[in-house]
Design a protein around this motif. Structure first.
Motif, PDB file in Angstrom:
ATOM      1  N   THR A 260      -1.716  -8.173  -0.792  1.00  0.00           N
ATOM      2  CA  THR A 260      -2.099  -7.989   0.232  1.00  0.00           C
ATOM      3  C   THR A 260      -1.741  -8.828   0.780  1.00  0.00           C
ATOM      4  N   VAL A 261      -3.036  -9.742   1.182  1.00  0.00           N
ATOM      5  CA  VAL A 261      -3.242 -10.346   2.192  1.00  0.00           C
ATOM      6  C   VAL A 261      -2.830 -11.753   1.749  1.00  0.00           C
ATOM      7  N   ASP A 262      -2.558 -12.155   0.399  1.00  0.00           N
ATOM      8  CA  ASP A 262      -1.787 -13.539  -0.537  1.00  0.00           C
ATOM      9  C   ASP A 262      -0.405 -13.569   0.300  1.00  0.00           C
ATOM     10  N   ARG A 263       0.325 -12.108   0.613  1.00  0.00           N
ATOM     11  CA  ARG A 263       1.317 -12.638   1.269  1.00  0.00           C
ATOM     12  C   ARG A 263       2.000 -12.606   2.529  1.00  0.00           C
ATOM     13  N   VAL A 264       0.479 -12.965   3.377  1.00  0.00           N
ATOM     14  CA  VAL A 264       0.698 -13.411   4.010  1.00  0.00           C
ATOM     15  C   VAL A 264       1.152 -14.769   4.476  1.00  0.00           C
TER      16      VAL A 264
ATOM     17  N   GLN B 250     -17.897  -5.311  10.993  1.00  0.00           N
ATOM     18  CA  GLN B 250     -17.509  -6.120  12.258  1.00  0.00           C
ATOM     19  C   GLN B 250     -16.310  -7.365  11.114  1.00  0.00           C
ATOM     20  N   LYS B 251     -16.623  -7.713  10.987  1.00  0.00           N
ATOM     21  CA  LYS B 251     -16.246  -8.975   9.698  1.00  0.00           C
ATOM     22  C   LYS B 251     -14.722  -8.097  10.073  1.00  0.00           C
ATOM     23  N   GLN B 252     -15.072  -7.064   8.678  1.00  0.00           N
ATOM     24  CA  GLN B 252     -13.444  -6.236   8.932  1.00  0.00           C
ATOM     25  C   GLN B 252     -12.772  -5.593   9.605  1.00  0.00           C
ATOM     26  N   HIS B 253     -13.757  -5.469  11.091  1.00  0.00           N
ATOM     27  CA  HIS B 253     -13.000  -5.068  12.133  1.00  0.00           C
ATOM     28  C   HIS B 253     -11.753  -6.554  12.715  1.00  0.00           C
ATOM     29  N   LYS B 254     -12.652  -7.621  13.105  1.00  0.00           N
ATOM     30  CA  LYS B 254     -11.594  -8.802  12.734  1.00  0.00           C
ATOM     31  C   LYS B 254     -10.701  -9.370  12.458  1.00  0.00           C
ATOM     32  N   PHE B 255     -10.971  -8.941  10.635  1.00  0.00           N
ATOM     33  CA  PHE B 255     -10.212  -8.959   9.856  1.00  0.00           C
ATOM     34  C   PHE B 255      -9.215  -8.462  10.182  1.00  0.00           C
ATOM     35  N   VAL B 256      -8.902  -7.557   9.959  1.00  0.00           N
ATOM     36  CA  VAL B 256      -8.114  -7.025  10.728  1.00  0.00           C
ATOM     37  C   VAL B 256      -7.029  -6.813  11.338  1.00  0.00           C
ATOM     38  N   VAL B 257      -7.375  -7.199  12.871  1.00  0.00           N
ATOM     39  CA  VAL B 257      -7.126  -7.806  13.856  1.00  0.00           C
ATOM     40  C   VAL B 257      -6.396  -9.589  13.909  1.00  0.00           C
ATOM     41  N   ASN B 258      -6.668 -10.173  12.542  1.00  0.00           N
ATOM     42  CA  ASN B 258      -6.806 -11.308  12.909  1.00  0.00           C
ATOM     43  C   ASN B 258      -5.708 -11.389  11.831  1.00  0.00           C
ATOM     44  N   THR B 259      -5.345 -10.418  10.606  1.00  0.00           N
ATOM     45  CA  THR B 259      -4.340  -9.516   9.914  1.00  0.00           C
ATOM     46  C   THR B 259      -3.311  -9.577  10.328  1.00  0.00           C
ATOM     47  N   LEU B 260      -3.093  -8.900  11.218  1.00  0.00           N
ATOM     48  CA  LEU B 260      -2.065  -7.972  12.670  1.00  0.00           C
ATOM     49  C   LEU B 260      -1.333  -8.943  12.759  1.00  0.00           C
ATOM     50  N   GLU B 261      -2.147 -10.079  13.625  1.00  0.00           N
ATOM     51  CA  GLU B 261      -1.656 -11.086  14.612  1.00  0.00           C
ATOM     52  C   GLU B 261      -0.874 -11.979  13.732  1.00  0.00           C
ATOM     53  N   ARG B 262      -1.214 -11.846  12.557  1.00  0.00           N
ATOM     54  CA  ARG B 262      -0.151 -13.431  11.641  1.00  0.00           C
ATOM     55  C   ARG B 262       0.801 -13.297  11.561  1.00  0.00           C
ATOM     56  N   LEU B 263       0.868 -11.437  11.192  1.00  0.00           N
ATOM     57  CA  LEU B 263       2.254 -10.534  10.846  1.00  0.00           C
ATOM     58  C   LEU B 263       3.032 -10.609  11.834  1.00  0.00           C
ATOM     59  N   ARG B 264       2.627 -10.674  13.233  1.00  0.00           N
ATOM     60  CA  ARG B 264       3.690 -11.379  14.205  1.00  0.00           C
ATOM     61  C   ARG B 264       4.057 -12.293  14.100  1.00  0.00           C
TER      62      ARG B 264
ATOM     63  N   LEU C 288       0.870 -10.267  21.621  1.00  0.00           N
ATOM     64  CA  LEU C 288       0.438  -9.870  20.054  1.00  0.00           C
ATOM     65  C   LEU C 288       0.257  -8.278  20.262  1.00  0.00           C
ATOM     66  N   LEU C 289       0.134  -8.518  19.011  1.00  0.00           N
ATOM     67  CA  LEU C 289       0.568  -6.427  18.727  1.00  0.00           C
ATOM     68  C   LEU C 289      -0.548  -6.435  18.023  1.00  0.00           C
ATOM     69  N   VAL C 290      -1.192  -5.946  18.812  1.00  0.00           N
ATOM     70  CA  VAL C 290      -2.540  -5.502  17.474  1.00  0.00           C
ATOM     71  C   VAL C 290      -3.222  -3.983  17.423  1.00  0.00           C
ATOM     72  N   THR C 291      -2.621  -2.830  16.174  1.00  0.00           N
ATOM     73  CA  THR C 291      -2.221  -1.940  16.174  1.00  0.00           C
ATOM     74  C   THR C 291      -3.735  -1.890  15.795  1.00  0.00           C
ATOM     75  N   ALA C 292      -3.685  -0.765  14.610  1.00  0.00           N
ATOM     76  CA  ALA C 292      -5.583  -0.506  14.183  1.00  0.00           C
ATOM     77  C   ALA C 292      -5.534  -0.521  12.131  1.00  0.00           C
ATOM     78  N   ALA C 293      -7.038  -1.039  12.642  1.00  0.00           N
ATOM     79  CA  ALA C 293      -6.251  -0.693  10.839  1.00  0.00           C
ATOM     80  C   ALA C 293      -5.884  -1.224   9.070  1.00  0.00           C
ATOM     81  N   LEU C 294      -6.300  -0.998   8.410  1.00  0.00           N
ATOM     82  CA  LEU C 294      -5.622  -1.303   7.410  1.00  0.00           C
ATOM     83  C   LEU C 294      -3.800  -1.191   7.541  1.00  0.00           C
ATOM     84  N   THR C 295      -3.389  -0.496   8.546  1.00  0.00           N
ATOM     85  CA  THR C 295      -2.591   0.550   8.472  1.00  0.00           C
ATOM     86  C   THR C 295      -1.091  -0.501   8.317  1.00  0.00           C
TER      87      THR C 295
END
Length: 346
Positions: A161-165, A217-231, A13-20
């Motif tokens: 952006t989320v709708d494009r995932v 904490q929810k924001q952190h989890k959402f960032v990580v799981n968005t990145l996971e789906r992009l992977r 898995l790739l988990v970078t950081a924040a919404l960037t």
């Protein structure tokens, strides 16, 4: 909108950081990209802010996702992202919106053009008074860290952006989460959401009794799981990645604003980063301050703990562990860094 959760392949898995990192991770597109993204000796600092702005949101969306009400003309989200000089570690430190600070004497209000005397304020008011440049200056003053790049996201850009995932972004909870203000209503388990419901989730601060700390904490989890789906498949389509980058970045000018090309470059530097090399935290706080006239209820940072966090980042070292920082006077505000891998939904 609900989406079925696809079965995830077993792979790194790739988990970078924040919404960037929502913008890109495509090696093919990166090969020919040129960028002025700096590579400082002690690491790159990126300030990511979420603006409470409903510009471009339809009346139907406002009603469906409980986005009505008055805009605060402020930054609801502030994440300071530190990318190590060797690109082998990413640390994300959230700065609570109600953090107390003092704005300096003789700064100009972008709304009225008038000069302000020094006055106490919440950190999220910097954007209202002085826009991106004053926000950057305020964060630099409070943290002692240089902000090399800045990314600003409003409600419209977040939802689009989320709708494009593909398939939506997973969110998970062990307990029911209900927030009458945002309309969030989650039963225990995992489900995937689109941009509107994702926005309800990251805005919620009345669902778990943890106030703004729970929202962070929810924001952190959402960032990580968005990145996971992009992977999962998006990496192979540079065209879609570019579209995602442009959607997230938008066209607004900002002080030291990061460009789409720079997002690609940053992603290239981080594409092999494993989840256990990322960490998410909230700046250490001491507790609440007495109400201040004209300012309201504010948070007081733990001076020593916050100084240690930012000293570590300034020296390009990992964040201090939880037991290296004094506990907060409010239990929900206790400093507890979380590895990115621990935030991924099952």
């Amino acid at each position: 909108m609900k989406f079925p959760l696809p079965r995830r392949p077993r792979r790194p898995l790739l988990v970078t950081a924040a919404l960037t990192a929502l913008a890109a991770l495509a090696p093919g597109a990166l090969a020919a990209a040129s960028s002025d993204l700096p590579a400082p000796e002690h690491g790159l600092n990126l300030l990511v802010v979420g603006i409470d702005s409903r510009k471009g949101v339809t009346p139907e969306e406002k009603e469906r996702f409980r986005l009505g009400g008055k805009e605060c003309d402020c930054t609801d989200v502030m994440m300071l992202v530190h990318v190590s000089a060797e690109h082998d570690r990413v640390d994300v430190v959230s700065l609570p919106r109600d953090s107390l600070t003092t704005f300096p004497d003789q700064h100009r209000d972008r709304r009225t053009g008038k000069m302000h005397a020094a006055h106490q304020a919440k950190i999220n008011g910097a954007w209202a008074e002085g826009g991106s440049s004053f926000t950057v200056e305020t964060v630099e003053s409070l943290t002692g860290l240089p902000v090399h790049r800045y990314l600003e996201i409003d409600f419209r850009r977040f939802m689009d952006t989320v709708d494009r995932v593909d398939g939506g972004v997973p969110i998970c909870t062990e307990k029911p989460l209900k927030d009458p203000s945002t309309g969030l209503d989650l039963e225990p388990g995992t489900r995937a959401v689109g941009g509107g419901e994702g926005l309800q989730y990251v805005r919620s601060r009345k669902a778990d009794g943890q106030m703004d700390f729970g929202r962070i904490q929810k924001q952190h989890k959402f960032v990580v799981n968005t990145l996971e789906r992009l992977r999962e498949g998006v990496l192979d389509d540079p065209g879609r990645l570019l579209d995602l980058a442009e959607t997230l970045r938008g066209t607004a000018d900002a002080e030291r604003g990061i460009s789409a090309t720079e997002l690609f470059t940053l992603a290239a530097r981080l594409r092999d980063l494993p989840p256990d090399r990322t960490e998410f935290a909230t700046v250490p706080v001491r507790g609440f301050n007495p109400n201040i006239a004209g300012v309201g209820s504010t948070l007081d940072w733990d001076t020593e703990g916050a100084a240690e966090v930012f000293r570590r980042l300034r020296e390009d070292r990992p964040l201090p562990a939880a037991d290296e920082v004094a506990p907060s006077e409010i239990s929900v505000g206790t400093y507890r860094p979380a590895p990115g891998a621990s935030l991924i939904c099952p």
